[in-house]
Design an enzyme around this catalytic site. Structure first.
Site, mmCIF file in Angstrom:
data_model
loop_
_atom_site.group_PDB
_atom_site.id
_atom_site.type_symbol
_atom_site.label_atom_id
_atom_site.label_comp_id
_atom_site.label_asym_id
_atom_site.label_seq_id
_atom_site.Cartn_x
_atom_site.Cartn_y
_atom_site.Cartn_z
ATOM 1 N N GLY A 45 21.433 -9.188 -30.752
ATOM 2 C CA GLY A 45 20.750 -7.976 -31.177
ATOM 3 C C GLY A 45 19.451 -8.334 -31.875
ATOM 4 N N ILE A 46 18.719 -7.311 -32.292
ATOM 5 C CA ILE A 46 17.458 -7.527 -32.988
ATOM 6 C C ILE A 46 17.722 -7.641 -34.482
ATOM 7 C CG2 ILE A 46 16.963 -5.064 -33.294
ATOM 8 C CD1 ILE A 46 14.010 -5.729 -32.725
ATOM 9 N N GLY A 47 16.894 -8.411 -35.174
ATOM 10 C CA GLY A 47 17.031 -8.533 -36.623
ATOM 11 C C GLY A 47 17.071 -9.977 -37.066
ATOM 12 N N SER A 48 17.004 -10.168 -38.380
ATOM 13 C CA SER A 48 16.900 -11.519 -38.916
ATOM 14 C C SER A 48 18.168 -12.330 -38.697
ATOM 15 C CB SER A 48 16.554 -11.474 -40.406
ATOM 16 O OG SER A 48 17.552 -10.770 -41.130
ATOM 17 N N MET A 49 19.330 -11.687 -38.769
ATOM 18 C CA MET A 49 20.570 -12.456 -38.592
ATOM 19 C C MET A 49 20.752 -12.957 -37.167
ATOM 20 S SD MET A 49 23.553 -11.039 -41.042
ATOM 21 C CE MET A 49 23.409 -11.244 -42.823
ATOM 22 N N GLU B 99 21.024 -7.021 -23.608
ATOM 23 C CA GLU B 99 20.232 -5.796 -23.554
ATOM 24 C C GLU B 99 18.759 -6.086 -23.815
ATOM 25 O OE1 GLU B 99 19.718 -2.429 -26.898
ATOM 26 O OE2 GLU B 99 21.693 -2.485 -25.983
ATOM 27 N N GLY C 165 22.752 -0.255 -27.130
ATOM 28 C CA GLY C 165 23.900 -0.687 -26.345
ATOM 29 C C GLY C 165 24.930 -1.444 -27.148
ATOM 30 N N LYS D 268 15.952 1.188 -53.159
ATOM 31 C CA LYS D 268 14.577 1.400 -53.607
ATOM 32 C C LYS D 268 14.439 1.391 -55.120
ATOM 33 C CE LYS D 268 13.005 3.958 -49.537
ATOM 34 N NZ LYS D 268 12.482 5.249 -49.006
#
EC number: 2.8.3.-
Length: 447
Positions: free
Chosen positions: A220-224, A245, A343, A370
């Site tokens: 998947g997308i992201g830093s991990m 994907e 997905g 925040k």
């Protein structure tokens, strides 16, 4: 056959091309890095002539010009298949909405379920000698869009990589009504991923230790997931394959080091299969005319049956938060949509169905809000309005910096115990108290 004459006949300006769009029309804008640019500017310039134009797209990388016009909601509404930061930022202004999807189903939505597309505007690579315009790295559902569209305009971007595939990766000039050439072509690149944190690296190391030689990867997308890819690129693993994907830079690094070759894949051996790609210029250069890579429509790539046909399928995905029941939210902050389902569920299910496959949900145990307060990603129950991206029965492995647990076959009591065991120590007593109040904490449970 020579198509240069037909090309010249259909070549026009962006301004003339968008003149066919009428108030009330449904207009497709393309997807991700292939979202139209010059055509968008030309449509924005017609703002005073248009009302209730409904535009579809997703994972925007730039702010479209139609978002910048005065009172955009009086003229345009935008329907996103998947939010990026751009859609998320503008959604509060009221003219953008999210379309809940399983990404694998979007081609069918386009063919059968959604209103007919009046005008499809798609960014493409230059026409080849056979008269085909390639969809580049963003063709996951473009063929289906072209099948349904009443009028097709292509925006030719000579900086777009020509992405080889097997089927539904291009549109022929005979189907195209107008051609526009970008005035200043460029490739939309993702900004560099933030550097992996110590937590990312701990989680990545846990997952990498679970990956065998010959495994087939989805990141998947992201830093991990990026951290996992970086560790894999430095590992001594071999014969890895790709069926994913989204194609990201980490795959390029692994392929160039010889770790990925796809020789053990059951389907499309030797080829890295993906539905869309987004990343650096290095990634686009790698994909360009590369027979080791295979772009394909998302209803094939993300089909659970196709995913599960690969032995040792490894799926690695990020989340926003989850609860003690194992319900995963990967797309919203309460009622606020921040990304999309994509997905993820397809790969969570497909990897588990694979022989030797493993599905990993990974996250840091906490985040800082925040106001500077530390918050747990593992909750007693999901916040009101949160989306359940993956249901509790679907989840296999969950990994934080405090360990890894397997939820398959676990009772409600066992799920609570396991998830609390990998939560941040600061929140464990609170989570135990909540589990007791909810009736999912057993007197024999130990942490």
């Amino acid at each position: 056959m020579d198509y240069t004459k037909e090309y010249a006949q259909k070549l026009t300006t962006a301004e003339k091309a968008v003149s066919v769009i009428k108030s009330g029309d449904w207009v497709d804008y393309g997807w991700n890095m292939a979202t139209v640019h010059d055509l968008d500017s030309a449509l924005a310039a017609r703002v005073e002539d248009l009302h209730d134009v409904k535009v579809r797209g997703g994972v925007l990388m730039d702010v479209p010009e139609i978002f910048k016009v005065k009172n955009p909601g009086e003229h345009f509404s935008f329907y996103s298949w998947h939010y990026s930061g751009v859609e998320r930022k503008f959604a509060k202004e009221g003219f953008i909405t999210y379309v809940p999807v399983r990404y694998s189903e979007i081609p069918r939505y386009c063919r059968e379920d959604i209103p007919p597309i009046d005008v499809a505007m798609l960014q493409v690579a230059p026409m080849d000698k056979h008269g085909y315009f390639n969809f580049g790295p963003s063709g996951s559902m473009e063929a289906a869009i072209c099948e349904r569209a009443k009028h097709i305009i292509v925006e030719v971007n000579d900086k777009m990589p020509h992405c080889l595939g097997g089927f539904q990766t291009e549109v022929h000039i005979s189907k195209v009504d107008a051609i526009v050439e970008m005035k200043e072509p460029y490739a939309r690149c993702m900004p560099p991923a933030r550097a992996a944190t110590e937590v990312d690296e701990i989680v990545a190391k846990t997952i990498v230790n679970e990956i065998p030689n010959g495994a087939c990867l989805q990141l998947g997308i992201g830093s991990m997931p990026n951290a996992v890819g970086s560790l894999l690129a430095q590992s001594d693993l071999k014969d890895l394959g790709v069926h994913t994907e989204m194609y990201v830079d980490a795959f390029v690094d692994m392929a160039e080091k010889g770790i990925i070759n796809g020789t053990k894949k059951q389907l499309n051996p030797g080829r890295q299969v993906y539905a869309f790609a987004c990343g650096s210029q290095k990634l686009y250069d790698y994909l360009d005319d590369n027979p080791a890579c295979m772009a394909a429509p998302v209803n094939y790539v993300n089909d659970v049956r196709v995913i599960s046909a690969h032995d040792n399928m490894i799926s690695i995905n990020n989340i926003v938060n989850m609860d003690l029941y194992g319900q995963v939210n990967a797309e919203s902050n309460g009622l606020r949509q921040i990304t999309g389902a994509g997905g993820q569920l397809d790969y969570v299910m497909g990897a588990y169905l694979s022989r030797g496959g493993k599905s990993f949900i990974c996250c840091s145990s906490t985040f800082t809000d925040k106001s500077g307060e530390l918050q747990s990603r593992i909750l007693p129950i999901l916040h009101s309005g949160s989306t359940v991206t993956d249901t509790r029965a679907n989840i296999q492995y969950v990994v934080t910096e405090y360990g890894m647990v397997n939820l398959k076959g676990a009772s409600l009591w066992e799920r609570a115990e396991k998830l609390i065991s990998i939560s941040h120590p600061k929140f464990r007593e609170q989570l135990i108290a909540a589990a007791e109040q909810q009736g999912i904490w057993h007197h024999s449970n130990k942490i």
